[in-house]
Design an enzyme around this catalytic site. Structure first.
Site, PDB file in Angstrom:
ATOM      1  N   LYS A  17       0.853  -1.198   0.000  1.00 21.63           N
ATOM      2  CA  LYS A  17       0.000   0.000   0.000  1.00 21.63           C
ATOM      3  C   LYS A  17       0.878   1.233   0.000  1.00 21.63           C
ATOM      4  CE  LYS A  17      -4.459   0.981   0.389  1.00 21.63           C
ATOM      5  NZ  LYS A  17      -5.545   0.037   0.076  1.00 21.63           N
TER       6      LYS A  17
HETATM    7  N1  GLU Z   1      -7.141   0.341  -3.075  1.00 20.36           N
HETATM    8  C1  GLU Z   1      -7.967  -0.786  -3.325  1.00 20.36           C
HETATM    9  C2  GLU Z   1      -8.003  -1.702  -2.116  1.00 20.36           C
HETATM   10  O1  GLU Z   1      -7.824  -1.284  -1.002  1.00 20.36           O
HETATM   11  C3  GLU Z   1      -7.607  -1.491  -4.613  1.00 20.36           C
HETATM   12  C4  GLU Z   1      -6.249  -2.124  -4.636  1.00 20.36           C
HETATM   13  C5  GLU Z   1      -5.849  -2.657  -5.990  1.00 20.36           C
HETATM   14  O2  GLU Z   1      -6.659  -2.692  -6.883  1.00 20.36           O
HETATM   15  O3  GLU Z   1      -4.682  -3.054  -6.108  1.00 20.36           O
HETATM   16  O4  GLU Z   1      -8.304  -2.860  -2.205  1.00 20.36           O
END
Ligand code: GLU
Length: 476
Positions: A107
């Site tokens: 993240k």
């Molecule tokens: N930000 C989104 C999540 O928390 C999508 C992550 C992604 O598609 O890699 O799942």
């Protein structure tokens, strides 16, 4: 506020993880290896804006590399900090394992209020952040693939993809370095709606088994269920829209930054969203009662509560007063570990974040595969499928003609049956299948194991088991 100290977001995730591993039989040390974040990178960089140099701080955390690339969004918000990105990266590991997206968890975040900058300024900041990450392989098609999260969307992903391509001019797979891109920049149909769509599919699967809805004291299907949504961003908006337009749910409350709207006979989700986009708030929206103290509406009577905004909104200070018998965590971490315990004791059923909002990363997975295969889904087979269906329809028509006019095929049937699936239909079908299978794996554990009280623990058990199996197979 209660006197008991609320754990941080990362501690909350660790506490929930610990509850689950206590029920597992993992080899010593592996539990710790899975729990900890492998690495967190902090970058600080300056951008010249409005005649002065502004320094920004950003993070990219990698939780687990048991599968690569690692995957997870990039968030733009002033509240971004290391603890938060680490908690979110850990959730990505468990989420990807649960829905069988072949990624580790990661993240990123940038401390910035995007509303303070114009588009041109944001582009410069985003490109510079992407440059800092890409030069350290923290953006890379085979190592680390970001996506949208709070405060970012297709536009930012297009800038990131372009920045990566400029830095890697001969990489034929450059577009796979990030997902959530616009269609014309290598995106996939259905990615924008994916997380909200996933929430809808999750709820449909929940209500398919009466044993599950009975646990929440509910019966029947989604039709007529009263829903309160917190946050009308991309996820909350799509979830609320699909549930009301397609499943007959009634959106009785919408909570936003500047208060909440309540209407027991149902809010028009599109009208509220248009109002919000135009006026920057919901306060003066005409067809509902406005409550300035929006948070209080989390405690209102309803059947389903959908927190779809920030983490920690249901915490030890309000959990006891939350009346909804069913909470689906469309956001990441909206219920703290302390609140989770209070709600569990009350019998509230919580469909946990790592499952409930996994629709986003699931469709990101499809987009990544599309980018690597350099072809749109359905392009080869769509017309062939239509031609074969036409053969069947022609034969059926011959038979029905011989049998008499009352046996003729309806136009609706012919239209629906003859049409080959396009990319959007295939994406939705893949997402639906993923959400059903992942739910069923949690459900089995929830029902079969007497020591598993809740869906969150079941979700952790399923996903930790998969991560542990990958580590074992690697020989760790
Ligand atoms: N930000 C989104 C999540 O928390 C999508 C992550 C992604 O598609 O890699 O799942």
């Amino acid at each position: 506020m209660s006197a008991i100290k609320e754990p941080s977001f990362r501690e909350s995730v660790d506490l929930m993880f610990n509850r689950a591993v206590a029920l597992m039989d993992l080899p010593p040390g592996l539990e710790e290896k899975i729990r900890v974040c492998n690495a967190t990178y902090t970058v600080r960089f300056g951008v010249r804006l409005r005649g002065e140099i502004k320094t920004f701080t950003g993070y990219r955390s990698v939780h687990s590399e048991h599968m690569e690339p690692v995957k997870g969004g990039i968030r733009f918000a002033t509240s971004v900090n290391q603890d938060e990105v680490e908690a979110l990266a850990a959730l990505m590991t468990y989420k990807c394992a649960l829905v069988e997206a072949p990624f580790g968890g990661s993240k990123g975040g940038l401390c910035i209020d995007p509303r303070e900058y114009d588009e041109h300024e944001l582009e410069r900041v985003t490109r510079r952040f992407a440059y800092e990450l890409a030069k350290r392989d923290l953006i890379h098609p085979s190592q680390n693939v970001p996506a949208p999260d709070m405060g970012t969307g297709e536009r930012e992903m297009a800038w990131i993809a372009d920045q990566y391509a400029r830095m890697n001019t001969t990489d034929i797979n450059a577009r796979a370095c990030v997902t959530g891109k616009p269609l014309n920049a290598g995106g996939i149909s259905g990615r924008v709606e994916a997380t909200g769509r996933g929430v809808q599919y999750a709820l449909r699967e929940f209500f398919r088994d009466p044993r599950d809805s009975e646990k929440a004291g509910l019966s029947g299907g989604l039709d007529g269920k009263r829903v309160i949504v917190q946050g009308l961003g991309n996820v909350g908006y799509h979830a609320a829209k699909f549930l009301s337009d397609e499943d007959g749910a009634i959106i009785v409350g919408i909570i936003e930054r500047d208060g909440a709207l309540v209407n027991p006979s149902g809010l028009d989700v599109d009208a509220v969203q248009q109002w919000l986009a135009k006026h920057g708030g919901i306060a003066d929206y005409p067809d509902a009662t406005h409550h300035a103290e929006g948070g209080a509406i989390l405690e209102e009577e309803c059947d389903i509560l959908i927190p779809a905004a920030l983490e920690g909104v249901i915490n030890i200070s309000n959990a006891a007063r939350v009346k909804a018998p069913l909470i689906i965590e469309a956001a990441n971490g909206p219920v703290t570990a302390g609140a989770d315990e209070i709600l569990r004791k009350k019998g509230t059923v919580i469909i946990p974040d790592m499952y409930a909002n996994a629709g986003g990363v699931t469709v990101s997975y499809f987009e990544w595969v599309k980018n690597l295969s350099h072809i749109r889904f359905g392009r080869m087979q769509r017309r062939q499928e239509e031609a074969r269906h036409q053969l069947v329809v022609d034969e059926l028509e011959k038979i029905s003609e011989a049998m008499g006019p009352q046996y003729s095929l309806t136009d609706r049937f012919k239209q629906k049956y003859l049409r080959g699936a396009d990319e959007l239909e295939l994406v939705r079908s893949g997402l639906d299948d993923t959400m059903r299978i992942a739910y069923q794996s949690m459900r089995d554990v929830w029902h079969d194991r007497a020591d598993v009280e809740d869906l969150r623990t079941a979700a952790y058990l399923v996903s930790i088991d998969k991560v542990a199996a990958s580590y074992r197979a690697k020989g760790l």
